[in-house]
Design an enzyme around this catalytic site. Structure first.
Site, PDB file in Angstrom:
ATOM      1  N   HIS A 181       1.038  -1.222   0.123  1.00 44.41           N
ATOM      2  CA  HIS A 181      -0.002  -0.226   0.193  1.00 44.41           C
ATOM      3  C   HIS A 181       1.305   1.057   0.485  1.00 44.41           C
ATOM      4  O   HIS A 181       2.503   0.972   0.741  1.00 44.41           O
ATOM      5  CB  HIS A 181      -0.359  -0.078   1.335  1.00 44.41           C
ATOM      6  CG  HIS A 181      -1.962   1.166   1.515  1.00 44.41           C
ATOM      7  ND1 HIS A 181      -1.288   2.474   1.801  1.00 44.41           N
ATOM      8  CD2 HIS A 181      -3.466   0.846   1.202  1.00 44.41           C
ATOM      9  CE1 HIS A 181      -2.815   2.759   1.477  1.00 44.41           C
ATOM     10  NE2 HIS A 181      -3.635   2.024   1.644  1.00 44.41           N
ATOM     11  N   ASP A 220       3.311  -3.935   8.322  1.00 44.27           N
ATOM     12  CA  ASP A 220       2.180  -3.543   7.915  1.00 44.27           C
ATOM     13  C   ASP A 220       0.876  -4.173   8.374  1.00 44.27           C
ATOM     14  O   ASP A 220       0.387  -5.380   7.606  1.00 44.27           O
ATOM     15  CB  ASP A 220       1.268  -2.985   6.597  1.00 44.27           C
ATOM     16  CG  ASP A 220       0.543  -2.148   6.017  1.00 44.27           C
ATOM     17  OD1 ASP A 220      -0.553  -2.301   6.974  1.00 44.27           O
ATOM     18  OD2 ASP A 220       0.409  -1.393   4.934  1.00 44.27           O
ATOM     19  N   GLN A 224      -4.091  -5.405   7.656  1.00 41.61           N
ATOM     20  CA  GLN A 224      -5.228  -6.099   7.252  1.00 41.61           C
ATOM     21  C   GLN A 224      -5.065  -7.256   7.841  1.00 41.61           C
ATOM     22  O   GLN A 224      -6.263  -8.027   7.251  1.00 41.61           O
ATOM     23  CB  GLN A 224      -5.073  -6.398   5.312  1.00 41.61           C
ATOM     24  CG  GLN A 224      -5.326  -5.517   4.859  1.00 41.61           C
ATOM     25  CD  GLN A 224      -7.076  -4.333   3.690  1.00 41.61           C
ATOM     26  OE1 GLN A 224      -7.678  -5.383   4.336  1.00 41.61           O
ATOM     27  NE2 GLN A 224      -6.612  -3.569   4.073  1.00 41.61           N
ATOM     28  N   LYS A 262     -10.359  -0.688  10.685  1.00 39.33           N
ATOM     29  CA  LYS A 262     -10.777  -2.340  10.060  1.00 39.33           C
ATOM     30  C   LYS A 262     -10.914  -3.383  10.733  1.00 39.33           C
ATOM     31  O   LYS A 262     -11.250  -4.155  10.631  1.00 39.33           O
ATOM     32  CB  LYS A 262      -9.019  -2.300   9.096  1.00 39.33           C
ATOM     33  CG  LYS A 262      -8.850  -0.787   8.151  1.00 39.33           C
ATOM     34  CD  LYS A 262      -8.109  -1.198   7.208  1.00 39.33           C
ATOM     35  CE  LYS A 262      -7.151  -0.340   6.397  1.00 39.33           C
ATOM     36  NZ  LYS A 262      -7.358   0.114   5.818  1.00 39.33           N
ATOM     37  N   CYS A 314      -4.491   2.072  -3.558  1.00 35.21           N
ATOM     38  CA  CYS A 314      -3.871   2.817  -3.326  1.00 35.21           C
ATOM     39  C   CYS A 314      -2.391   2.354  -3.451  1.00 35.21           C
ATOM     40  O   CYS A 314      -0.994   1.648  -2.724  1.00 35.21           O
ATOM     41  CB  CYS A 314      -3.514   2.784  -1.586  1.00 35.21           C
ATOM     42  SG  CYS A 314      -4.676   4.082  -1.186  1.00 35.21           S
TER      43      CYS A 314
HETATM   44  N1  7TS Z   1      -1.930  -0.223   4.744  1.00 37.34           N
HETATM   45  C1  7TS Z   1      -2.161  -1.147   4.337  1.00 37.34           C
HETATM   46  C2  7TS Z   1      -1.770  -2.882   3.904  1.00 37.34           C
HETATM   47  C3  7TS Z   1      -3.888  -0.722   3.648  1.00 37.34           C
HETATM   48  O1  7TS Z   1      -4.756  -1.785   3.339  1.00 37.34           O
HETATM   49  C4  7TS Z   1      -4.474   0.773   3.870  1.00 37.34           C
HETATM   50  C5  7TS Z   1      -5.792   0.808   3.945  1.00 37.34           C
HETATM   51  C6  7TS Z   1      -3.783   1.083   5.409  1.00 37.34           C
HETATM   52  C7  7TS Z   1      -1.994   0.462   5.512  1.00 37.34           C
HETATM   53  C8  7TS Z   1      -3.490   2.448   5.375  1.00 37.34           C
HETATM   54  O2  7TS Z   1      -4.182   2.312   6.319  1.00 37.34           O
HETATM   55  P1  7TS Z   1      -4.987   3.205   6.847  1.00 37.34           P
HETATM   56  O3  7TS Z   1      -6.510   2.578   8.350  1.00 37.34           O
HETATM   57  O4  7TS Z   1      -3.963   4.474   7.267  1.00 37.34           O
HETATM   58  O5  7TS Z   1      -5.686   4.916   5.521  1.00 37.34           O
HETATM   59  N2  7TS Z   1      -5.941   0.115   2.252  1.00 37.34           N
HETATM   60  C9  7TS Z   1      -7.114   0.462   2.469  1.00 37.34           C
HETATM   61  C10 7TS Z   1      -7.937  -0.810   1.047  1.00 37.34           C
HETATM   62  O6  7TS Z   1      -7.047  -1.119   0.539  1.00 37.34           O
HETATM   63  N3  7TS Z   1      -8.777   0.442   0.778  1.00 37.34           N
HETATM   64  O7  7TS Z   1      -9.186   1.585   1.191  1.00 37.34           O
HETATM   65  C11 7TS Z   1      -8.174   1.933   2.307  1.00 37.34           C
END
Ligand code: 7TS
Length: 408
Positions: A121, A201, A204, A227, A365
């Site tokens: 991501h 990371d 997910q 999440k 992303c």
């Molecule tokens: N890393 C991964 C693997 C992710 O899927 C996401 C968000 C992030 C980092 C960032 O997370 P945040 O909470 O800091 O924004 N992924 C997604 C997605 O797949 N669709 O919307 C957000």
């Protein structure tokens, strides 16, 4: 695929019509919904205890402080950290990774290597690009295998990539686009043997599979509350104590200092060192309630449920003419990402929305990965504990309607 009882009734938001159709929410990889227990924990905090932490000696301030620190301890238990001080509250995965990347700057010199992967991501890629620029280090990538990345990460390439020059290896536990589950413990062990610090990371994975930071052997782990049935605006940076204590603060200000003079200041140890200013107290309380909720259902059971639904969806989708499915053909996480040559993902998502089916379409992303696979975008269906098999029927029916319209 039963989790023992109807979990849908725990989630108020799911009980609504969208464009006159029952909501089928399959955008869980973007964000999950919140059970009543989490919503009520946040309301209860504001109704009874709201105050600032670590500052007051009055009853409400002490209650707020206790609730905040109890939440930290709950999160530490959730990920099996050795010490609650290893849990830093942040805004989410993105902030956690940025804080780690900036904090590691002093350990890097020109000629060093930062290793990450082709499936990251942007949140686990761009901060490392910035760190490489700032320090003169080189960024290298573990490739993905196959035209649809169906082979996951090229683990054989690690033999040549993991040299002593690698100081940091940052990788995703589960890909948000491919549904690949990386062998995180093995990757950490190989990185450690090469002398590299590991950053996982876990955005997910945290709400979907049991996650034990010590069993994984990770140095740093980043994740978001939203999440995993928790609120937005709260997440965690886990770091091993000795690494956190050796890291400079990222932001400075109130709450993270011991002594301040007009000339300078000294820092508290972790976790306060990394939590300048008034934290998201209600968010932490809500996140701890989410941990209770997920453990109440059982993370092993959730993992089984999500992967069974995704496997069933993969089989059903594979039967649609002209579909290209990304990621592993075998075991995958709880999401399926796909593309049609003749229908744009945004059209798929717009049509599905008319049927009450919430999907995600775009590059997720993951722009460099999309480019490598020769795609502009994919459509993604991502499952969670409140989804059921009937929702796969709704998804497939909606996709058949879309294909019939575009191919008429
Ligand atoms: N890393 C991964 C693997 C992710 O899927 C996401 C968000 C992030 C980092 C960032 O997370 P945040 O909470 O800091 O924004 N992924 C997604 C997605 O797949 N669709 O919307 C957000």
């Amino acid at each position: 695929m039963s989790l023992g009882r109807d979990l849908r009734s725990d989630f108020p938001v799911l009980h609504q019509l969208v464009h006159g159709k029952p909501l089928v929410y399959l955008d869980n990889a973007a964000t999950s919904h919140k059970p009543r227990a989490v919503i009520e924990a946040i309301a209860r905090y504001y109704e009874r205890d709201n105050s600032n932490v670590h500052r007051g000696l009055h009853a409400l301030s002490m209650r707020a402080t206790d609730a905040y620190e109890a939440s930290r301890a709950r999160l530490a238990k959730f990920i099996n950290a050795a010490d609650p001080a290893e849990v830093i509250f942040t805004r989410g995965t993105t902030e956690s990774i940025n804080v780690i990347a900036r904090g590691l700057a002093a350990r890097l010199r020109a000629g060093d290597v930062i290793l990450t992967t082709e499936m990251e991501h942007h949140s686990n890629l761009v901060p490392w690009q910035q760190l490489a620029r700032a320090t003169g280090a080189t960024l290298r990538l573990v490739p993905v295998i196959g035209a649809d990345a169906e082979g996951g990460l090229d683990l054989a390439a690690l033999d040549t990539l993991l040299t002593p020059a690698v100081k940091v290896f940052a990788f995703t536990h589960i890909s948000n686009t491919l549904g690949v589950v990386n062998p995180a413990a093995a990757l950490c062990a190989r990185a450690r043997a090469a002398g590299a610090v590991t950053v996982i990371d876990a955005a997910q994975s945290i709400g979907h599979v049991p996650l034990d930071v010590r069993a994984l052997g990770a140095d740093f782990v980043a994740f978001s509350g939203h999440k995993m049935c928790g609120p937005t605006g709260i997440g965690v940076l886990y770091g091993r104590r000795e690494l956190l204590d050796a890291m400079p603060p990222d932001e400075t200000g109130g709450g993270m200092v011991v002594t301040v003079t007009y000339e300078g200041a000294t820092w508290k140890p972790a976790p306060e060192r990394f939590e300048a200013g008034t934290p998201n107290i209600a968010g932490a309380v809500g996140l701890a309630a989410a941990c209770d909720y997920l453990d109440g259902v059982g993370r092993e059971a959730i993992a089984r449920h999500d992967t069974e639904l995704a496997a069933a969806a993969y089989q059903r989708l594979a039967a649609l003419p002209g579909i290209r499915l990304l990621g592993p053909r075998g075991t995958r996480s709880g999401l399926v990402s796909f593309a049609f040559e003749d229908v744009h993902a945004h059209d798929v998502v717009t049509f599905a929305d008319e049927d009450g089916v919430a999907l995600r379409g775009g590059h997720h992303c993951n722009q460099p990965l999309m480019r490598k696979l020769g795609l502009a975008s994919t459509t993604r269906a991502s499952f969670y504990l409140y989804n059921g098999e009937a929702e796969i029927d709704s998804l497939v029916a909606s996709l058949r309607r879309i294909l019939a319209f575009f191919r008429a």
